[in-house]
Structure formats: C-alpha cells, structure tokens
Write an enzyme that holds these catalytic residues in place. Structure first.
Site, PDB file in Angstrom:
ATOM      1  N   CYS A  70      -4.041  53.211  35.260  1.00  0.00           N
ATOM      2  CA  CYS A  70      -3.822  54.001  34.047  1.00  0.00           C
ATOM      3  C   CYS A  70      -4.302  53.145  32.891  1.00  0.00           C
ATOM      4  CB  CYS A  70      -2.326  54.296  33.920  1.00  0.00           C
ATOM      5  SG  CYS A  70      -1.874  55.086  32.374  1.00  0.00           S
ATOM      6  N   CYS A 206     -10.096  56.899  31.048  1.00  0.00           N
ATOM      7  CA  CYS A 206      -8.798  57.479  31.409  1.00  0.00           C
ATOM      8  C   CYS A 206      -8.988  57.963  32.834  1.00  0.00           C
ATOM      9  CB  CYS A 206      -8.454  58.636  30.487  1.00  0.00           C
ATOM     10  SG  CYS A 206      -7.023  59.597  31.044  1.00  0.00           S
TER      11      CYS A 206
HETATM   12  N1  DGL Z   1      -4.528  58.606  33.252  1.00  0.00           N
HETATM   13  C1  DGL Z   1      -3.997  57.758  32.279  1.00  0.00           C
HETATM   14  C2  DGL Z   1      -5.017  56.861  31.613  1.00  0.00           C
HETATM   15  O1  DGL Z   1      -5.865  56.380  32.268  1.00  0.00           O
HETATM   16  C3  DGL Z   1      -3.002  58.304  31.328  1.00  0.00           C
HETATM   17  C4  DGL Z   1      -3.191  59.617  30.706  1.00  0.00           C
HETATM   18  C5  DGL Z   1      -1.923  59.928  29.926  1.00  0.00           C
HETATM   19  O2  DGL Z   1      -0.849  59.820  30.531  1.00  0.00           O
HETATM   20  O3  DGL Z   1      -2.032  60.237  28.742  1.00  0.00           O
HETATM   21  O4  DGL Z   1      -4.974  56.571  30.464  1.00  0.00           O
END
Ligand code: DGL
Length: 283
Positions: A70, A206
C-alpha cells in the site's frame, strides 16, 4: 514463519499475487483493512496507527516479515514505524521481524539504481531530461516521497505527482469501466497541464490502479512506459532474501486471507485483482 502482505483493501492483492508466483513454496498471510479503507484521504497520524495495528496483527499470525503493499501506508507510516516502534516491538516479542514497503522497490525501478545510491550533488543547474508522472492517493502525493527519493538519486529525473482522491474508493466500490475511464482521463490531462507536456514514464503509485493499468495506458500517449509495482516488489524481495536468509518464509505454500471488513467469499473484484476467487477470514 510466513510473509505478511498488508493493504487498506484489495489493491495489495496485485502485489500478493506476484509474490506468490515468485515464491510459490512460501507461506503468506494477506490482511485487508477494509473496515478502515480507503486510507488515501486520512490524516497521517491515523494512517500510522492503522498501519501499525495491521503489522501487529500479521506478526501475531506468525509472520516475520510484513510487506506494506500500500503506497499510502508505506509513504506515510513506514519510516515512522521503523524508527519509533519496530526496535521496541522486536525486543518485546523476542524474534526478528521486519516491515518493508512498496516505495523503495518502485524508486529502484524508476531510477535503475539501488536504494543505497546517492547522487553526487552538483552545484550547477542540472537539466531534467526525464519526467516521471506518479498517480497516487492524496496522502502519498502529500508525503512527496517519490519526488524526494528520486531527486536524491537521479538529478536528471523530475517527478510530478497527480493525486487522484476518488479513484481507489471507486475501484474498491466496483465502479464501471466507463466511470473509471473518465476519471483516469481527467487526471492524465491534469498531470499533462501541470508538467506542460506528457510525462516520459508513469508510476501507478497506488496498488489499486494496477487493475486499471490498461485505462492509464489508454489515457497516456501510446507507448508511455508504466512502472509496475508488483514486479518491482517481487524483484526487491528476492534481493532481500539473498541478503537476509533468516527471513526465509516457510515452505507449506499456506495462503490465508484476513479482512477487518466482511469475511467470506469475495465478489468478482477480488478475482480481477488476484486472478481467482478468494475467501476471507475475519481479522
Ligand atoms: N491501495 C493503497 C495504496 O497503494 C491505498 C488506497 C487507499 O486506501 O486509499 O495507496
């Protein structure tokens, strides 16, 4: 001992899937903090607290290594946790544990240089020849981690971030391809106007964006290279295991999936992220 993989939701499954492919015998526990997703618009302190809770949960499940799949957690919380929490926690549980992120592998892939590399600072003005665009959540963009870390290593590369406040939530909510195409197109155009031209390369910063990589490809000029975080993370983890064989992660090919949200069989979105149906246990 298992490898823990953490994300606010299902985006990290793209990374998890690549890690499973690369280390098929290893044991894995995936934790999706869906009760608190999305993280991207939350204040930093909350992201730190949630990320720490996620790591503690995975260590309690027997993981010795946690990969923060993440960007938001890795950009905002990882350094803080490594400096202020992990050393004491290691003493408390009496075994070696570590937390790695997804940003370091991405910077290595974007610069073609190892993390340890620091550019020789030149006094004269260096021309920025190569422009990298980063699409990310607002929290990742606000951390400026990609700008700062790339600049430390490559003064000829400029990074421009484009925060996409609604995108991870829309993906998690199963928005239609047309809706996603419209939003991604708008962000690509916004990035282009800010730079004054199209970027030479782009990072999907993301983990949720990986499943709509084709829509980013459509929105950017044909042939714009995309840096893929799942591949970059698997490469970096292989190098980490060479340096740290003590973190070798089981051999039972165990795959467990935990969620702080609704347990049970998960809908088609999970299949899109992971390549097959999955059943989640309550975290
Ligand atoms: N998938 C995550 C990232 O890479 C988080 C997205 C989120 O929870 O806003 O930032």
């Amino acid at each position: 001992m298992a490898i823990g993989v953490f994300d606010s939701g299902v985006g990290g499954l793209t990374v998890h899937h690549k890690l499973v492919e690369r280390f098929p015998a290893a044991d894995f526990v995936y934790l999706a903090d869906q009760a608190n997703a999305p993280y991207g618009g939350k204040p930093g302190e909350e992201i730190v607290a949630l990320t720490r809770a996620g790591c503690e949960r995975l260590f309690a499940e027997g993981c010795n290594l946690v990969v923060l799949a993440c960007n938001t957690a890795a950009s905002v919380a990882l350094r803080r946790l490594q400096q202020t929490w992990l050393p004491g926690f290691r003493r408390e549980i009496g075994r070696p544990v570590n937390v790695l992120g997804i940003v370091v592998p991405t910077i290595e892939a974007a610069t073609g240089l190892p993390w340890e590399h620091e550019a020789e600072r030149r006094g004269d003005k260096v021309e920025k020849l190569d422009i990298v665009g980063v699409f990310s959540t607002p929290a990742t963009a606000a951390s400026r981690v990609y700008e700062i870390e790339v600049d430390k290593r490559r003064q000829d590369v400029a990074v421009f971030s484009e925060p996409c406040p609604e995108l991870a939530r829309m993906i998690e909510a199963g928005a239609s391809r047309d809706e996603l195409r419209e939003v991604i197109g708008r962000h690509a155009q916004a990035l282009k106007s800010r730079i004054g031209r199209w970027p030479d390369r782009a990072i999907l910063g993301c983990t949720h964006y990986e499943i709509v990589a084709d829509l980013f490809r459509e929105a950017l000029p044909p042939g714009t290279p995309l840096i893929h975080q799942p591949d970059a993370t698997a490469d970096a983890l292989a190098r980490y295991f060479e340096r740290h064989p003590e973190f070798a992660a089981g051999s039972g090919a165990v795959r467990r999936f935990l969620t702080t949200g609704q347990p049970g069989a998960q809908h088609s979105l999970v299949e899109t992220f992971w390549g097959g149906p999955l059943s989640f246990e309550q975290a």
